[in-house]
Design an enzyme around this catalytic site. Structure first.
Site, mmCIF file in Angstrom:
data_model
loop_
_atom_site.group_PDB
_atom_site.id
_atom_site.type_symbol
_atom_site.label_atom_id
_atom_site.label_comp_id
_atom_site.label_asym_id
_atom_site.label_seq_id
_atom_site.Cartn_x
_atom_site.Cartn_y
_atom_site.Cartn_z
ATOM 1 N N TYR A 167 126.974 54.651 36.835
ATOM 2 C CA TYR A 167 126.464 53.552 37.651
ATOM 3 C C TYR A 167 126.786 52.245 36.923
ATOM 4 C CZ TYR A 167 123.300 50.157 39.640
ATOM 5 O OH TYR A 167 122.807 49.022 40.224
ATOM 6 N N GLU A 189 127.472 46.032 42.919
ATOM 7 C CA GLU A 189 127.189 47.360 42.394
ATOM 8 C C GLU A 189 128.360 48.312 42.649
ATOM 9 O OE1 GLU A 189 122.854 48.872 42.991
ATOM 10 O OE2 GLU A 189 124.088 49.895 44.462
#
Ligand code: GDP
Ligand code: MN
Length: 379
Positions: free
Chosen positions: A101, A189
């Site tokens: 991530y 993101e």
């Protein structure tokens, strides 16, 4: 402003991030064509302004064009979190060895962009954040200095021990930060950022929210707005120049000024009620804005009472009163309205309200208490 994954992919690619080839389609036969052109396995992904598409069945691998068409047909018929899927992307599927991530978000507590990375990337990152937050490494960035090469290298090393692969990840982190700053994101993101068995690093998902206050300097980004993903109320508010946030309570609020709107919501809670929305009609309001505001508030079926709280400075109370009257003439409202108008042209406003048998409250406390009580009755 939210944008679609494919739009965020294009931005990241402009900043040099490796993104698998893809095309956007709105028809299953087109998905077959794209899959044939790409050759080999593809992934078909719903394009909606919602996260968790994987878990909802909106992301599917397909080994050949036949399967791509079938998967696209299934996904194009879905709705995810209430949003109908009108388009999918067909992207070259990547062989995944590991999912990470990587994200940057504007953080209120530190008043800085905060970089976050984790070796536990993929569809369960929300769960990771909740249950094992220590698996997410956070790094506040000094906006004046930016993310240094050293910072990027340290963050990458924290999620990946192999130096060669960590270098590839550090490179993506630097580019992600550049994109975050370059298009004025409030959030950017990549989840997951993946490494292949061959050691290549790819961004296979992308999410960006753009700061509305910066859109004026990015007409190219403003042009990416998909009004089809907005609720009718959000679109009405944007067109009328109102700040509107839907909430879950019963007292609909029509207020001028963000500060007074927040205070009004606090006072509603203080007296035991719950606001149904935040709504700031702004300064120098025309009756038209009040008409739009009432339209928005009354489309929320949860609203049991409407509280109008106006402090007239530049905003004239009589304008607001006239707006109320014309809105009610055009479309009667079924729930009670409590109005508190004070300041510029207050006396005239009271006359207008009285002529139309609308009750003006004596004070803010009085108005809020009345509104909370009325909101309980309809329940
Ligand atoms: P989200 O659930 O809306 O965040 O959608 P993602 O794009 O993140 O996809 C969800 C999951 O699908 C990923 O975490 C991967 O496990 C899987 N996935 C997506 N693209 C690929 C791909 O190209 N190859 C493989 N093997 N899996 C993929
Ligand atoms: Mn994702």
């Amino acid at each position: 402003m939210k944008i679609h994954e494919y739009q965020a992919r294009d931005i990241l690619r402009r900043y040099g991030v490796a993104i698998p080839r893809y095309e956007v389609v709105s028809d299953a036969r087109e998905a077959r064509r794209v899959a044939a052109e790409i050759g080999g396995p593809v992934v078909v992904k719903a394009q909606v302004h919602a996260g968790g598409r994987g878990k909802a069945g909106g992301v599917k691998l397909a080994k050949d064009p036949d399967e791509a068409e079938a998967k696209a047909r299934a996904i194009l018929g879905m709705s995810i979190k209430g949003l109908a899927v009108k388009r999918v992307i067909v992207a070259r599927a990547v062989d995944i060895e590991k999912e990470y991530y990587a994200g940057v978000v504007v953080d209120r507590a530190t008043k800085k962009p905060v970089f976050m990375v984790s070796a536990a990337g993929g569809i369960d990152i929300e769960e990771v954040a909740r249950e094992t937050p220590e698996k997410i490494i956070k790094h506040p960035v000094d906006p004046a200095k930016g993310l240094s090469a050293g910072d990027a290298a340290r963050l990458a090393a924290a999620v990946e021990p192999r130096p060669g692969i960590a270098a590839g990840i550090a490179d993506v982190l630097a580019k992600l930060y550049a994109a975050f700053v370059g298009v004025d994101c409030s959030l950017a993101e990549i989840n997951p950022l993946v490494v292949t068995p061959a050691g290549d690093v790819w961004a296979i998902d992308a999410k960006m929210n753009i700061d509305d206050n910066a859109l004026f300097r990015h007409p190219d980004i403003e042009a990416l707005r998909d009004t089809g993903e907005e609720t009718r109320e959000d679109a009405l508010a944007r067109e009328a120049g109102l700040s509107y946030v839907k909430l879950d309570g019963k007292v609909g609020c029509l207020v001028n000024g963000a500060g007074l709107a927040m205070t009004t919501m606090d006072l509603i809670k203080y007296y035991g009620g719950e606001p149904a929305n935040f709504l700031d009609i702004g300064g120098s309001s025309s009756p038209d804005k009040v008409v739009a505001a009432l339209d928005i508030i009354t489309s929320d079926p949860g609203v049991r009472c409407i509280l109008v709280n106006i402090f007239g400075g530049i905003t004239r109370c009589d304008d607001v009163a006239n707006g109320l009257v014309s809105a009610l003439a055009a479309k009667p409202v079924k729930v009670p309205i409590v109005a508190r108008l004070t300041g510029t042209n207050e006396a005239r406003a009271r006359e207008i309200l009285a002529e139309h048998e609308l009750v003006a409250a004596e004070s803010m406390d009085d108005a809020v208490q009345k509104a909370v009580e009325l909101s309980r009755r309809g329940a």
